[in-house]
Enzyme design. Structure first.
Site, PDB file in Angstrom:
ATOM      1  N   LYS A   1       0.835  -1.213   0.000  1.00  0.00           N
ATOM      2  CA  LYS A   1       0.000   0.000   0.000  1.00  0.00           C
ATOM      3  C   LYS A   1       0.867   1.260   0.000  1.00  0.00           C
ATOM      4  O   LYS A   1       0.652   2.175  -0.788  1.00  0.00           O
ATOM      5  CB  LYS A   1      -0.896  -0.002   1.242  1.00  0.00           C
ATOM      6  CG  LYS A   1      -1.549   1.336   1.513  1.00  0.00           C
ATOM      7  CD  LYS A   1      -2.313   1.339   2.814  1.00  0.00           C
ATOM      8  CE  LYS A   1      -1.513   1.601   4.055  1.00  0.00           C
ATOM      9  NZ  LYS A   1      -1.234   2.992   4.388  1.00  0.00           N
ATOM     10  N   ASN A   2       1.855   1.315   0.902  1.00  0.00           N
ATOM     11  CA  ASN A   2       2.581   2.568   1.079  1.00  0.00           C
ATOM     12  C   ASN A   2       3.405   2.964  -0.149  1.00  0.00           C
ATOM     13  O   ASN A   2       3.528   4.147  -0.450  1.00  0.00           O
ATOM     14  CB  ASN A   2       3.478   2.501   2.318  1.00  0.00           C
ATOM     15  CG  ASN A   2       2.670   2.646   3.603  1.00  0.00           C
ATOM     16  OD1 ASN A   2       1.481   2.940   3.556  1.00  0.00           O
ATOM     17  ND2 ASN A   2       3.308   2.426   4.742  1.00  0.00           N
TER      18      ASN A   2
ATOM     19  N   LEU B   1       8.444  19.092   7.688  1.00  0.00           N
ATOM     20  CA  LEU B   1       9.591  18.722   6.840  1.00  0.00           C
ATOM     21  C   LEU B   1       9.223  18.779   5.353  1.00  0.00           C
ATOM     22  O   LEU B   1      10.055  19.116   4.504  1.00  0.00           O
ATOM     23  CB  LEU B   1      10.107  17.327   7.211  1.00  0.00           C
ATOM     24  CG  LEU B   1      10.599  17.168   8.659  1.00  0.00           C
ATOM     25  CD1 LEU B   1      10.933  15.711   8.958  1.00  0.00           C
ATOM     26  CD2 LEU B   1      11.813  18.048   8.914  1.00  0.00           C
TER      27      LEU B   1
ATOM     28  N   ARG C   1      -8.512  -0.078   5.064  1.00  0.00           N
ATOM     29  CA  ARG C   1      -7.688   0.954   4.410  1.00  0.00           C
ATOM     30  C   ARG C   1      -6.409   0.344   3.845  1.00  0.00           C
ATOM     31  O   ARG C   1      -5.878   0.838   2.852  1.00  0.00           O
ATOM     32  CB  ARG C   1      -7.287   2.036   5.431  1.00  0.00           C
ATOM     33  CG  ARG C   1      -8.417   2.926   5.844  1.00  0.00           C
ATOM     34  CD  ARG C   1      -7.897   4.029   6.717  1.00  0.00           C
ATOM     35  NE  ARG C   1      -6.812   4.738   6.044  1.00  0.00           N
ATOM     36  CZ  ARG C   1      -6.108   5.720   6.578  1.00  0.00           C
ATOM     37  NH1 ARG C   1      -6.377   6.124   7.793  1.00  0.00           N
ATOM     38  NH2 ARG C   1      -5.140   6.314   5.901  1.00  0.00           N
TER      39      ARG C   1
ATOM     40  N   CYS D   1      -3.349  11.996  13.857  1.00  0.00           N
ATOM     41  CA  CYS D   1      -3.859  10.642  13.713  1.00  0.00           C
ATOM     42  C   CYS D   1      -4.508  10.259  15.022  1.00  0.00           C
ATOM     43  O   CYS D   1      -4.326  10.940  16.019  1.00  0.00           O
ATOM     44  CB  CYS D   1      -2.718   9.690  13.443  1.00  0.00           C
ATOM     45  SG  CYS D   1      -2.574   9.342  11.715  1.00  0.00           S
TER      46      CYS D   1
ATOM     47  N   ARG E   1       0.925  14.295  13.768  1.00  0.00           N
ATOM     48  CA  ARG E   1       1.876  13.889  12.728  1.00  0.00           C
ATOM     49  C   ARG E   1       2.153  15.109  11.864  1.00  0.00           C
ATOM     50  O   ARG E   1       1.434  15.394  10.908  1.00  0.00           O
ATOM     51  CB  ARG E   1       1.302  12.724  11.909  1.00  0.00           C
ATOM     52  CG  ARG E   1       1.217  11.460  12.728  1.00  0.00           C
ATOM     53  CD  ARG E   1       0.616  10.319  11.950  1.00  0.00           C
ATOM     54  NE  ARG E   1       1.483   9.834  10.894  1.00  0.00           N
ATOM     55  CZ  ARG E   1       1.123   8.859  10.049  1.00  0.00           C
ATOM     56  NH1 ARG E   1      -0.049   8.291  10.148  1.00  0.00           N
ATOM     57  NH2 ARG E   1       1.955   8.465   9.103  1.00  0.00           N
ATOM     58  N   PRO E   2       3.211  15.838  12.193  1.00  0.00           N
ATOM     59  CA  PRO E   2       3.461  17.119  11.520  1.00  0.00           C
ATOM     60  C   PRO E   2       3.884  16.948  10.059  1.00  0.00           C
ATOM     61  O   PRO E   2       4.280  15.870   9.639  1.00  0.00           O
ATOM     62  CB  PRO E   2       4.616  17.707  12.335  1.00  0.00           C
ATOM     63  CG  PRO E   2       5.279  16.550  12.995  1.00  0.00           C
ATOM     64  CD  PRO E   2       4.226  15.509  13.193  1.00  0.00           C
ATOM     65  N   VAL E   3       3.771  18.051   9.299  1.00  0.00           N
ATOM     66  CA  VAL E   3       4.233  18.039   7.902  1.00  0.00           C
ATOM     67  C   VAL E   3       5.288  19.121   7.666  1.00  0.00           C
ATOM     68  O   VAL E   3       5.542  19.515   6.539  1.00  0.00           O
ATOM     69  CB  VAL E   3       3.064  18.203   6.894  1.00  0.00           C
ATOM     70  CG1 VAL E   3       2.226  16.941   6.835  1.00  0.00           C
ATOM     71  CG2 VAL E   3       2.207  19.413   7.208  1.00  0.00           C
TER      72      VAL E   3
ATOM     73  N   ASP F   1       5.108   0.207  11.884  1.00  0.00           N
ATOM     74  CA  ASP F   1       3.850  -0.371  11.392  1.00  0.00           C
ATOM     75  C   ASP F   1       3.667  -1.833  11.790  1.00  0.00           C
ATOM     76  O   ASP F   1       2.622  -2.427  11.503  1.00  0.00           O
ATOM     77  CB  ASP F   1       3.755  -0.225   9.859  1.00  0.00           C
ATOM     78  CG  ASP F   1       3.494   1.213   9.436  1.00  0.00           C
ATOM     79  OD1 ASP F   1       3.224   2.053  10.317  1.00  0.00           O
ATOM     80  OD2 ASP F   1       3.559   1.499   8.223  1.00  0.00           O
TER      81      ASP F   1
ATOM     82  N   ARG G   1      -3.574  10.815   5.198  1.00  0.00           N
ATOM     83  CA  ARG G   1      -2.432  11.729   5.251  1.00  0.00           C
ATOM     84  C   ARG G   1      -1.554  11.668   4.010  1.00  0.00           C
ATOM     85  O   ARG G   1      -0.949  12.656   3.611  1.00  0.00           O
ATOM     86  CB  ARG G   1      -1.556  11.361   6.442  1.00  0.00           C
ATOM     87  CG  ARG G   1      -1.927  11.955   7.738  1.00  0.00           C
ATOM     88  CD  ARG G   1      -0.926  11.494   8.753  1.00  0.00           C
ATOM     89  NE  ARG G   1       0.431  11.839   8.340  1.00  0.00           N
ATOM     90  CZ  ARG G   1       1.001  13.011   8.568  1.00  0.00           C
ATOM     91  NH1 ARG G   1       0.385  13.929   9.233  1.00  0.00           N
ATOM     92  NH2 ARG G   1       2.221  13.255   8.135  1.00  0.00           N
TER      93      ARG G   1
HETATM   94  C1  UD1 Z   1       5.048   6.568   6.425  1.00  0.00           C
HETATM   95  C2  UD1 Z   1       4.065   5.434   6.285  1.00  0.00           C
HETATM   96  C3  UD1 Z   1       3.540   5.003   7.649  1.00  0.00           C
HETATM   97  C4  UD1 Z   1       4.693   4.686   8.589  1.00  0.00           C
HETATM   98  C5  UD1 Z   1       5.694   5.833   8.628  1.00  0.00           C
HETATM   99  C6  UD1 Z   1       6.945   5.499   9.423  1.00  0.00           C
HETATM  100  C7  UD1 Z   1       3.090   5.866   4.119  1.00  0.00           C
HETATM  101  C8  UD1 Z   1       1.889   6.261   3.338  1.00  0.00           C
HETATM  102  N1  UD1 Z   1       2.957   5.881   5.433  1.00  0.00           N
HETATM  103  O1  UD1 Z   1       4.334   7.671   6.990  1.00  0.00           O
HETATM  104  O2  UD1 Z   1       2.717   3.848   7.461  1.00  0.00           O
HETATM  105  O3  UD1 Z   1       4.192   4.455   9.877  1.00  0.00           O
HETATM  106  O4  UD1 Z   1       6.120   6.168   7.287  1.00  0.00           O
HETATM  107  O5  UD1 Z   1       7.586   4.415   8.867  1.00  0.00           O
HETATM  108  O6  UD1 Z   1       4.100   5.519   3.559  1.00  0.00           O
HETATM  109  N2  UD1 Z   1       7.906  13.896  10.911  1.00  0.00           N
HETATM  110  C9  UD1 Z   1       8.068  15.212  11.286  1.00  0.00           C
HETATM  111  N3  UD1 Z   1       7.764  16.166  10.360  1.00  0.00           N
HETATM  112  C10 UD1 Z   1       7.320  15.875   9.098  1.00  0.00           C
HETATM  113  C11 UD1 Z   1       7.171  14.526   8.746  1.00  0.00           C
HETATM  114  C12 UD1 Z   1       7.473  13.554   9.672  1.00  0.00           C
HETATM  115  O7  UD1 Z   1       8.475  15.523  12.403  1.00  0.00           O
HETATM  116  O8  UD1 Z   1       7.079  16.800   8.318  1.00  0.00           O
HETATM  117  C13 UD1 Z   1       8.230  12.833  11.888  1.00  0.00           C
HETATM  118  C14 UD1 Z   1       7.004  11.998  12.255  1.00  0.00           C
HETATM  119  O9  UD1 Z   1       6.260  12.587  13.298  1.00  0.00           O
HETATM  120  C15 UD1 Z   1       7.646  10.698  12.672  1.00  0.00           C
HETATM  121  C16 UD1 Z   1       8.857  10.585  11.755  1.00  0.00           C
HETATM  122  O10 UD1 Z   1       9.082  11.908  11.260  1.00  0.00           O
HETATM  123  O11 UD1 Z   1       8.087  10.739  13.993  1.00  0.00           O
HETATM  124  C17 UD1 Z   1       8.690   9.666  10.592  1.00  0.00           C
HETATM  125  O12 UD1 Z   1       7.477   9.945   9.906  1.00  0.00           O
HETATM  126  P1  UD1 Z   1       7.383   9.755   8.337  1.00  0.00           P
HETATM  127  O13 UD1 Z   1       8.469   8.842   7.899  1.00  0.00           O
HETATM  128  O14 UD1 Z   1       7.279  11.083   7.681  1.00  0.00           O
HETATM  129  O15 UD1 Z   1       5.981   9.021   8.173  1.00  0.00           O
HETATM  130  P2  UD1 Z   1       4.983   9.130   6.965  1.00  0.00           P
HETATM  131  O16 UD1 Z   1       5.704   9.345   5.695  1.00  0.00           O
HETATM  132  O17 UD1 Z   1       3.875  10.063   7.325  1.00  0.00           O
END
Ligand code: UD1
Length: 421
Positions: free
Chosen positions: A22-23, A125, A397, A116, A121-123, A305, A92
């Protein structure tokens, strides 16, 4: 609303084929926005997150057809660069359209995804990396509004290795002017597949599979085809289904190296695991399950996961195990539900401390998120009597008809409609 009714305690046997991941699908599908034309993907799982992404892409003007895992996306008539809240709130991973739309069309308006069930779960980055590439970013009315005439390649260092932000930065950089160097890039297999797909489109990327990606921007990318990888989380979940029921089963799966962290821990617990060319067998017959600590980390470490599923398995351990989530410190919504079945688990900071018990007793439990639901199904398979897992829309999902796979292995699990919420 559907639920699962599980009659626990059945031994499993036989073989089952793992679906596509899926991812990785959620990363490669939006990447098609970087070109104009017909893109083809094979081995895409039929799960609700994929349908959500198809709907979002349709809103942007992408025409699609999806049958038997074969997905085609025609990106030649894009009509909008606006990903509205109604789509993004469901998933997300919708944020993945930000990089491609901005880079290809010079504009993207993407709703901010919320938190979540298990926490924020910030964006930041994602946003910072677009800024580094020269985008103007405005945050307004819950939307990220990004503009740039043409993005310019730049160094991007991630303090935290993020799967999604690495994907977005890589997609954006592929059409930027000049070179981008991404350091501390995520090396998850889903990102590696995305990089390979971008290469097939004509992107120039060095260092694929490493945490240092060098991208030389090009002026145009062409439509491409790619075969998706196997879902390593579904594979790990089904291996644990074999182990927790003390059974002997086999899964058919590709890219087995992606499962190494989980296989190592399963072996540590005493399960006999054998790896063949494209099969993994697990034999847990008569196993006294060893209690094994796990700490999640980025790939190739133990995946967050799989944390909930491992916690379910450790309920039957012969001692105490500590399961620490270093990626998402609050991801323990499954624990109170597992405790309702008779598990002995305490949350201490970002760890679940699991004291092994001899048995669980079936009960009604409620899914709170995708992987939490999987842990409840696993516990239900090993519990005595009947377990009802409510709110399995979370599970739908990301797992393609898991009940059919489990039934094929001999489990007693039925999907039923319910008015209960
Ligand atoms: C992806 C996976 C999710 C998995 C996660 C970690 C998909 C669709 N989802 O989610 O299933 O659990 O990787 O392996 O592929 N972070 C920040 N700022 C940001 C983005 C992330 O601080 O802008 C932090 C997050 O809070 C977390 C860490 O970085 O602690 C890793 O998250 P990230 O790898 O970005 O997860 P996703 O890509 O959202």
């Amino acid at each position: 609303m559907d639920k699962f009714v599980i009659e626990g305690g059945k031994k499993l046997s036989g073989s089952v084929k793992i679906s596509g991941a899926k991812n990785s699908s959620l990363a490669i599908m939006p990447a098609a926005l970087l070109n104009n034309g017909l893109n083809s993907f094979t081995n895409i799982p039929e799960v609700n997150d994929i349908y959500t992404m198809i709907k979002l892409l349709k809103h942007l003007g992408v025409e699609s057809s999806f049958e038997n895992g074969n997905l085609s996306l025609n990106t030649s008539k894009i009509i909008s660069q606006d990903a509205p809240y109604e789509h993004v709130k469901k998933m997300r991973a919708s944020i993945y359209v930000l990089g491609p739309l901005l880079s290809k069309y010079g504009y993207a308006k993407v709703s901010m995804p919320g938190g979540c069930a298990w926490g924020p779960r910030p964006v930041n980055l994602h946003i910072e990396s677009m800024k580094k590439l020269g985008a103007e970013i405005e945050l307004k009315d819950g939307y990220i509004i990004a503009t740039a005439k043409r993005l310019n390649g730049a160094p991007i260092h991630f303090d935290v290795a993020s799967v999604g932000a690495t994907g977005n930065a890589m997609m954006a950089a592929a059409l930027a002017k000049g070179n981008t160097l991404i350091t501390n890039a995520a090396i998850e297999p889903e990102i590696t597949l995305l990089a390979k797909y971008l290469e097939k489109m004509g992107a120039r990327i060095q260092g694929i599979g490493t945490n240092k990606l060098e991208i030389e921007g090009v002026d145009e990318l062409m439509p491409a085809k790619i075969n998706n990888i196997s879902d390593r989380i579904e594979a790990g979940t089904l291996l644990i289904a074999g182990a927790i029921t003390k059974s002997k089963i086999e899964i058919e799966v590709d890219e087995i190296d992606n499962l190494n962290a989980v296989i190592t821990k399963l072996k540590d617990s005493g399960a006999r695991v054998e790896v063949l060319a494209n099969k993994v067998s697990i034999d847990a017959e008569n196993l006294e399950i060893g209690s094994v600590d796990v700490a999640t980390s980025v790939f190739p470490g133990f995946p967050t996961d799989m944390q909930a599923q491992w916690t379910a398995y450790m309920i039957f351990g012969n001692g105490t195990s500590t399961i620490t989530d270093n990626i998402y410190s609050d991801r323990f919504m499954h624990v109170p539900e597992l405790v309702r079945l008779g598990a002995n688990i305490q949350i201490v900071k970002n760890s679940a401390v699991v004291k092994g018990v001899k048995k669980l007793q079936g009960a009604k439990v409620m899914s709170t998120d995708l992987r939490a639901s999987a842990s409840l199904v696993l516990a239900g398979l090993a519990a005595q009597g009947e377990t009802e897992v409510l709110r399995i829309y979370h599970l739908d999902r990301g797992y393609q008809r898991i009940e059919e796979k489990l039934k094929q292995l001999g489990a007693s699990i039925t999907r039923a409609a319910t008015a209960e919420f």
